[in-house]
Design an enzyme around this catalytic site. Structure first.
Site, short mmCIF file in Angstrom:
data_model
loop_
_atom_site.label_atom_id
_atom_site.label_comp_id
_atom_site.label_asym_id
_atom_site.label_seq_id
_atom_site.Cartn_x
_atom_site.Cartn_y
_atom_site.Cartn_z
N HIS A 28 -10.86 3.04 2.07
CA HIS A 28 -10.53 3.13 0.65
C HIS A 28 -11.41 2.24 -0.23
O HIS A 28 -12.08 2.76 -1.13
CB HIS A 28 -9.03 2.88 0.45
N HIS A 86 -11.15 -5.06 -4.08
CA HIS A 86 -10.08 -4.93 -5.08
C HIS A 86 -8.67 -4.99 -4.52
O HIS A 86 -7.74 -5.35 -5.25
CB HIS A 86 -10.28 -3.67 -5.94
N ASP A 87 -8.46 -4.65 -3.25
CA ASP A 87 -7.11 -4.70 -2.69
C ASP A 87 -6.91 -5.85 -1.72
O ASP A 87 -5.86 -5.93 -1.08
CB ASP A 87 -6.78 -3.36 -1.99
N GLU A 145 -4.11 -8.26 -3.18
CA GLU A 145 -2.83 -7.53 -3.29
C GLU A 145 -2.24 -7.21 -1.91
O GLU A 145 -1.03 -7.27 -1.73
CB GLU A 145 -3.05 -6.24 -4.09
N ASP A 146 -3.07 -6.85 -0.98
CA ASP A 146 -2.56 -6.29 0.29
C ASP A 146 -2.81 -7.12 1.53
O ASP A 146 -2.41 -6.72 2.63
CB ASP A 146 -3.17 -4.90 0.51
N ASP A 156 -10.59 3.72 -8.49
CA ASP A 156 -9.44 3.55 -7.58
C ASP A 156 -8.47 4.73 -7.74
O ASP A 156 -8.02 5.33 -6.75
CB ASP A 156 -8.76 2.22 -7.92
P1 NDP Z 1 3.34 3.93 -3.61
O1 NDP Z 1 2.97 2.97 -4.68
O2 NDP Z 1 4.32 3.53 -2.60
O3 NDP Z 1 2.04 4.48 -2.85
C1 NDP Z 1 0.89 4.85 -3.54
C2 NDP Z 1 -0.17 3.79 -3.31
O4 NDP Z 1 -0.44 3.70 -1.92
C3 NDP Z 1 -1.48 4.16 -3.96
O5 NDP Z 1 -1.52 3.66 -5.28
C4 NDP Z 1 -2.50 3.51 -3.04
O6 NDP Z 1 -2.66 2.16 -3.48
C5 NDP Z 1 -1.83 3.49 -1.68
N1 NDP Z 1 -2.22 4.53 -0.71
C6 NDP Z 1 -2.32 4.35 0.63
N2 NDP Z 1 -2.61 5.48 1.25
C7 NDP Z 1 -2.71 6.44 0.31
C8 NDP Z 1 -3.01 7.82 0.37
N3 NDP Z 1 -3.27 8.44 1.52
N4 NDP Z 1 -3.02 8.53 -0.79
C9 NDP Z 1 -2.77 7.90 -1.95
N5 NDP Z 1 -2.48 6.58 -2.07
C10 NDP Z 1 -2.44 5.84 -0.94
O7 NDP Z 1 3.82 5.30 -4.23
P2 NDP Z 1 4.65 5.69 -5.48
O8 NDP Z 1 3.91 5.26 -6.66
O9 NDP Z 1 4.96 7.11 -5.30
O10 NDP Z 1 6.01 4.86 -5.29
C11 NDP Z 1 6.40 3.80 -6.12
C12 NDP Z 1 7.78 3.30 -5.70
O11 NDP Z 1 8.78 4.31 -5.84
C13 NDP Z 1 7.86 2.89 -4.27
O12 NDP Z 1 8.74 1.82 -4.13
C14 NDP Z 1 8.42 4.11 -3.58
O13 NDP Z 1 9.03 3.78 -2.35
C15 NDP Z 1 9.41 4.58 -4.60
N6 NDP Z 1 9.70 6.00 -4.46
C16 NDP Z 1 9.16 6.89 -5.34
C17 NDP Z 1 9.44 8.23 -5.26
C18 NDP Z 1 8.84 9.17 -6.25
O14 NDP Z 1 9.22 10.33 -6.31
N7 NDP Z 1 7.85 8.73 -7.02
C19 NDP Z 1 10.35 8.75 -4.23
C20 NDP Z 1 10.83 7.75 -3.35
C21 NDP Z 1 10.52 6.44 -3.50
P3 NDP Z 1 -3.97 1.25 -3.17
O15 NDP Z 1 -5.09 1.68 -4.05
O16 NDP Z 1 -3.47 -0.13 -3.54
O17 NDP Z 1 -4.23 1.40 -1.72
ZN ZN Z 2 -6.98 0.60 -4.31
#
Ligand code: NDP
Ligand code: ZN
Length: 180
Positions: A36, A62-63, A66-67, A123
């Site tokens: 990524h 960048h991550d 955070e991670d 990103d």
């Molecule tokens: P998350 O924030 O949990 O996940 C998305 C983030 O994961 C991305 O911004 C990216 O961040 C990273 N990432 C890692 N692998 C992938 C991939 N294959 N494709 C895309 N992104 C990836 O997701 P949501 O924004 O959907 O969820 C926010 C909150 O809401 C969480 O607490 C979640 O559990 C909850 N939730 C939301 C639902 C909904 O319908 N939206 C349903 C159920 C729960 P990076 O660039 O930092 O790696």
């Molecule tokens: Zn990222």
């Protein structure tokens, strides 16, 4: 310019690879996480036309804060204050609840520096393409759609930064019916 820049970039790639070594992406294949940040820097270079080394370093790192257990002090020590500043601008405050962090990304996007906005655009483009490629395990189609809608709101606040990246994001939003 060549040698120093090459060294600066490879230092960042290696640092990020070590820091993210135990992490995987959320796709069903559990792709190594380092793909990524490398991909975000690659998008900036190949699609955004960005050659600014600090922006590319910021993208590679960048991550990390955070991670992983990486600190801003570590980033500054190794890569300088400008790179630290870019990474700091794109790092969410993990002490805040998830929903609040997502809301703050939308609110704070317009206040970011030009360089931080570039990293954020690339990103989002990477993550949206990742979601198009494969749905993470446990995600419904509606959750993917929610993510696109939220990303579109963040991108609204990043406009006027890089037309090529913004055009590619817009195509994804249009295909989902988020933009006309
Ligand atoms: P998350 O924030 O949990 O996940 C998305 C983030 O994961 C991305 O911004 C990216 O961040 C990273 N990432 C890692 N692998 C992938 C991939 N294959 N494709 C895309 N992104 C990836 O997701 P949501 O924004 O959907 O969820 C926010 C909150 O809401 C969480 O607490 C979640 O559990 C909850 N939730 C939301 C639902 C909904 O319908 N939206 C349903 C159920 C729960 P990076 O660039 O930092 O790696
Ligand atoms: Zn990222």
């Amino acid at each position: 310019a060549g040698n120093l820049v090459t060294e600066q970039l490879i230092e960042c790639m290696n640092f990020a690879a070590v820091k993210h070594r135990n992490q995987r992406r959320k796709d069903p294949d559990k792709t190594p996480y380092i793909n990524h940040p490398l991909g975000v820097a690659y998008i900036l270079m190949k699609e955004g036309g960005i050659t600014d080394v600090q922006v590319l370093q910021g993208a590679l790192l960048h991550d990390t804060v955070e991670d992983t257990e990486t600190t801003f002090e570590e980033i500054e020590e190794l890569f300088g204050s400008e790179v630290r500043g870019i990474v700091a601008e794109v790092t969410d405050d993990k002490t805040l609840p998830k929903m609040e962090r997502k809301r703050l990304q939308v609110v704070n996007a317009p206040k970011k520096s030009h360089k931080a906005k570039l990293v954020k655009l690339a990103d989002k483009l990477y993550n949206l393409r990742d979601l198009e490629r494969a749905t993470p395990e446990g995600w419904t189609t509606e959750r993917v759609m929610e993510y696109f809608r939220w990303a579109a709101q963040v991108v609204e606040g990043l406009r006027g930064t890089n037309q090529m990246l913004e055009n590619k994001l817009d195509e994804l939003f249009k295909a989902r019916g988020i933009l006309p």
